[in-house]
Design a protein around this motif. Structure first.
Motif, mmCIF file in Angstrom:
data_model
loop_
_atom_site.group_PDB
_atom_site.id
_atom_site.type_symbol
_atom_site.label_atom_id
_atom_site.label_comp_id
_atom_site.label_asym_id
_atom_site.label_seq_id
_atom_site.Cartn_x
_atom_site.Cartn_y
_atom_site.Cartn_z
ATOM 1 N N UNK A 111 0.812 -1.212 0.000
ATOM 2 C CA UNK A 111 0.000 0.000 0.000
ATOM 3 C C UNK A 111 0.846 1.262 0.000
ATOM 4 N N UNK A 112 0.422 2.253 -0.785
ATOM 5 C CA UNK A 112 1.005 3.588 -0.733
ATOM 6 C C UNK A 112 -0.146 4.563 -0.606
ATOM 7 N N UNK A 113 -0.158 5.283 0.497
ATOM 8 C CA UNK A 113 -1.203 6.288 0.678
ATOM 9 C C UNK A 113 -2.592 5.694 0.411
ATOM 10 N N UNK A 114 -2.846 4.516 0.968
ATOM 11 C CA UNK A 114 -4.133 3.818 0.860
ATOM 12 C C UNK A 114 -4.439 3.246 -0.523
ATOM 13 N N UNK A 115 -3.483 3.327 -1.443
ATOM 14 C CA UNK A 115 -3.691 2.719 -2.764
ATOM 15 C C UNK A 115 -2.860 1.445 -2.859
ATOM 16 N N UNK A 116 -3.436 0.417 -3.465
ATOM 17 C CA UNK A 116 -2.714 -0.837 -3.640
ATOM 18 C C UNK A 116 -1.843 -0.748 -4.891
ATOM 19 N N UNK A 117 -0.574 -1.123 -4.776
ATOM 20 C CA UNK A 117 0.307 -1.131 -5.943
ATOM 21 C C UNK A 117 -0.129 -2.257 -6.885
ATOM 22 N N UNK A 118 -0.389 -1.906 -8.143
ATOM 23 C CA UNK A 118 -0.883 -2.856 -9.127
ATOM 24 C C UNK A 118 0.198 -3.207 -10.158
ATOM 25 N N UNK A 119 0.087 -4.400 -10.762
ATOM 26 C CA UNK A 119 1.025 -4.736 -11.844
ATOM 27 C C UNK A 119 0.687 -3.966 -13.113
ATOM 28 N N UNK A 120 1.671 -3.781 -13.973
ATOM 29 C CA UNK A 120 1.503 -2.997 -15.191
ATOM 30 C C UNK A 120 0.427 -3.553 -16.123
ATOM 31 N N UNK A 121 0.208 -4.863 -16.096
ATOM 32 C CA UNK A 121 -0.793 -5.409 -17.026
ATOM 33 C C UNK A 121 -2.231 -5.032 -16.628
ATOM 34 N N UNK A 122 -2.374 -4.377 -15.485
ATOM 35 C CA UNK A 122 -3.708 -3.896 -15.115
ATOM 36 C C UNK A 122 -3.904 -2.425 -15.471
ATOM 37 N N UNK A 123 -2.858 -1.803 -16.045
ATOM 38 C CA UNK A 123 -2.892 -0.361 -16.305
ATOM 39 C C UNK A 123 -4.068 0.048 -17.191
ATOM 40 N N UNK A 124 -4.158 -0.611 -18.341
ATOM 41 C CA UNK A 124 -5.138 -0.198 -19.343
ATOM 42 C C UNK A 124 -6.565 -0.269 -18.806
ATOM 43 N N UNK A 125 -6.872 -1.379 -18.184
ATOM 44 C CA UNK A 125 -8.233 -1.560 -17.655
ATOM 45 C C UNK A 125 -8.533 -0.524 -16.574
ATOM 46 N N UNK A 126 -7.546 -0.284 -15.697
ATOM 47 C CA UNK A 126 -7.735 0.658 -14.582
ATOM 48 C C UNK A 126 -7.922 2.091 -15.088
ATOM 49 N N UNK A 127 -7.139 2.457 -16.091
ATOM 50 C CA UNK A 127 -7.249 3.804 -16.660
ATOM 51 C C UNK A 127 -8.665 4.042 -17.179
ATOM 52 N N UNK A 128 -9.192 3.048 -17.858
ATOM 53 C CA UNK A 128 -10.550 3.200 -18.402
ATOM 54 C C UNK A 128 -11.593 3.217 -17.287
ATOM 55 N N UNK A 129 -11.464 2.297 -16.355
ATOM 56 C CA UNK A 129 -12.467 2.164 -15.299
ATOM 57 C C UNK A 129 -12.543 3.414 -14.436
ATOM 58 N N UNK A 130 -11.372 4.010 -14.118
ATOM 59 C CA UNK A 130 -11.339 5.162 -13.211
ATOM 60 C C UNK A 130 -11.309 6.500 -13.952
ATOM 61 N N UNK A 131 -11.432 6.455 -15.276
ATOM 62 C CA UNK A 131 -11.410 7.682 -16.072
ATOM 63 C C UNK A 131 -10.161 8.523 -15.777
ATOM 64 N N UNK A 132 -9.015 7.874 -15.861
ATOM 65 C CA UNK A 132 -7.739 8.532 -15.609
ATOM 66 C C UNK A 132 -7.267 9.223 -16.889
ATOM 67 N N UNK A 133 -6.898 10.504 -16.775
ATOM 68 C CA UNK A 133 -6.461 11.239 -17.972
ATOM 69 C C UNK A 133 -4.988 11.635 -17.931
ATOM 70 N N UNK A 134 -4.394 11.589 -16.732
ATOM 71 C CA UNK A 134 -3.004 12.019 -16.580
ATOM 72 C C UNK A 134 -2.162 10.891 -15.997
ATOM 73 N N UNK A 135 -0.959 10.724 -16.545
ATOM 74 C CA UNK A 135 -0.040 9.709 -16.033
ATOM 75 C C UNK A 135 1.258 10.334 -15.567
ATOM 76 N N UNK A 136 1.756 9.875 -14.419
ATOM 77 C CA UNK A 136 3.042 10.350 -13.898
ATOM 78 C C UNK A 136 4.050 9.210 -13.980
ATOM 79 N N UNK A 137 5.227 9.520 -14.510
ATOM 80 C CA UNK A 137 6.279 8.520 -14.647
ATOM 81 C C UNK A 137 7.389 8.782 -13.635
ATOM 82 N N UNK A 138 7.609 7.840 -12.735
ATOM 83 C CA UNK A 138 8.710 7.950 -11.768
ATOM 84 C C UNK A 138 9.491 6.630 -11.756
ATOM 85 N N UNK A 139 9.884 6.201 -12.951
ATOM 86 C CA UNK A 139 10.694 4.988 -13.112
ATOM 87 C C UNK A 139 12.089 5.418 -13.568
#
Lengths: 210, 210
Positions: free
Chosen positions: A125-153
């Motif tokens: 957990x980070x700040x009450x959010x569960x860290x997800x694997x990258x293969x869940x990115x696309x589905x999550x972006x659509x489901x949560x209507x995410x429009x902005x991405x931050x890259x810290x890799x």
């Protein structure tokens, strides 16, 4: 309202005005002059009046600007009247720092999902959010209507993450990795480079002194 | 060379050019056109030519810019020919992330001392530096010839840290805390606000789409 010609420098100053104006409301201050703003923000008052004049006449001579009104106007210009959902990829020190940053909520921007490519991080957990694997990115972006991405890799992985963001339908990317990433037109990329901040700071230090 | 009139927007773009040019040298590329630069950095090639023209004519029509020469010129303009020592106060996630950032060394800026006000942190290591108590700040700044200070403490403590930096003789402050800090004239303050980055990103996203 004509907003097409607002320069990048102005757009970058608006959040700084907003930050200080928010501090003023917390202190109960109701009006502020361009001189006060300039003193506090280390900017030329004439510059501030010019910036704010882009959006119409708000200040009154000898009275100053109504703090609440100015906040509302700037929020409107920066489109803060709606909530923008943000995804973050990379849960190292920087990713954790950004996730915990409390300003988001006030500014109607919220990190709603965090991802990492390291399996040992999944489900933590980070700040009450569960860290997800990258293969869940696309589905999550659509489901949560995410429009902005931050890259810290790390720099070497940044372009790959950007590509995944673009595939998922993200429209704006804030890249903190120290590498230049590219996205197709229609997707806006900003490079948040604190090395750049340091370099421009050093530049102005020298030019003020000499 | 007339450099007094370089706008803040240009100074902020130079580090981005530098970043990409450094990537090109690593790949063995020796010349680059403003078109290439523009494509890669999502900037208008005409804008790039205009920026670089501030510093004299470097590009040759049909050939482009010599990468090494351009790097040298930008480094010179940004005064990267000398090493600047940096102190950091606040060893939370963000402070740790910044300390570990490898770009510093290449850009001739180096965090050489880290401080915290939490006694439990004293003597622990971050990136081979020992975390020191705040009462050692002034002496360390003088001994190591530190000219730049980075603030990564909570908003409520930021002004206090800034005051300590100023007392110690620091000439440039990069503030990451989400509050506006003030320093006397002669000390340059930059607010590195990634909330601001996000807000301006959102602004441009909307204005490109609509």
């Amino acid at each position: 309202m004509k907003q097409d010609k607002i320069s990048e420098a102005v757009v970058r100053r608006l959040p700084l005005y907003l930050r200080y104006l928010n501090e003023l409301t917390i202190s109960g201050v109701q009006t502020v002059s361009s001189q006060d703003l300039g003193d506090k923000l280390d900017l030329n008052p004439a510059q501030i009046r010019k910036d704010l004049a882009y959006f119409g006449e708000f200040g009154r001579k000898g009275v100053g600007y109504n703090v609440h009104y100015l906040i509302e106007k700037i929020r409107q210009i920066l489109k803060l009247d709606k909530i923008l959902n943000v995804a973050l990829v990379g849960t190292g020190n920087l990713g954790r720092a950004l996730s915990n940053y409390s300003m988001y909520i006030r500014d109607n921007m919220k990190i709603v999902a965090v991802f990492d490519s390291d399996p040992s991080k999944y489900g933590t957990f980070i700040n009450r959010l569960t860290v997800q694997p990258m293969n869940e990115l696309s589905e999550t972006v659509k489901r949560l209507d995410i429009t902005i991405g931050i890259i810290t890799v790390p720099a070497t992985e940044a372009q790959n993450v950007a590509d995944r963001f673009v595939e998922a339908g993200i429209r704006g990317i804030l890249n903190f990795a120290p590498s230049v990433i590219k996205a197709p037109s229609g997707v806006r990329v900003h490079h948040a480079d604190f090395t750049g901040e340091l370099l421009s700071l050093a530049y102005y230090m020298d030019h003020e002194k000499s």
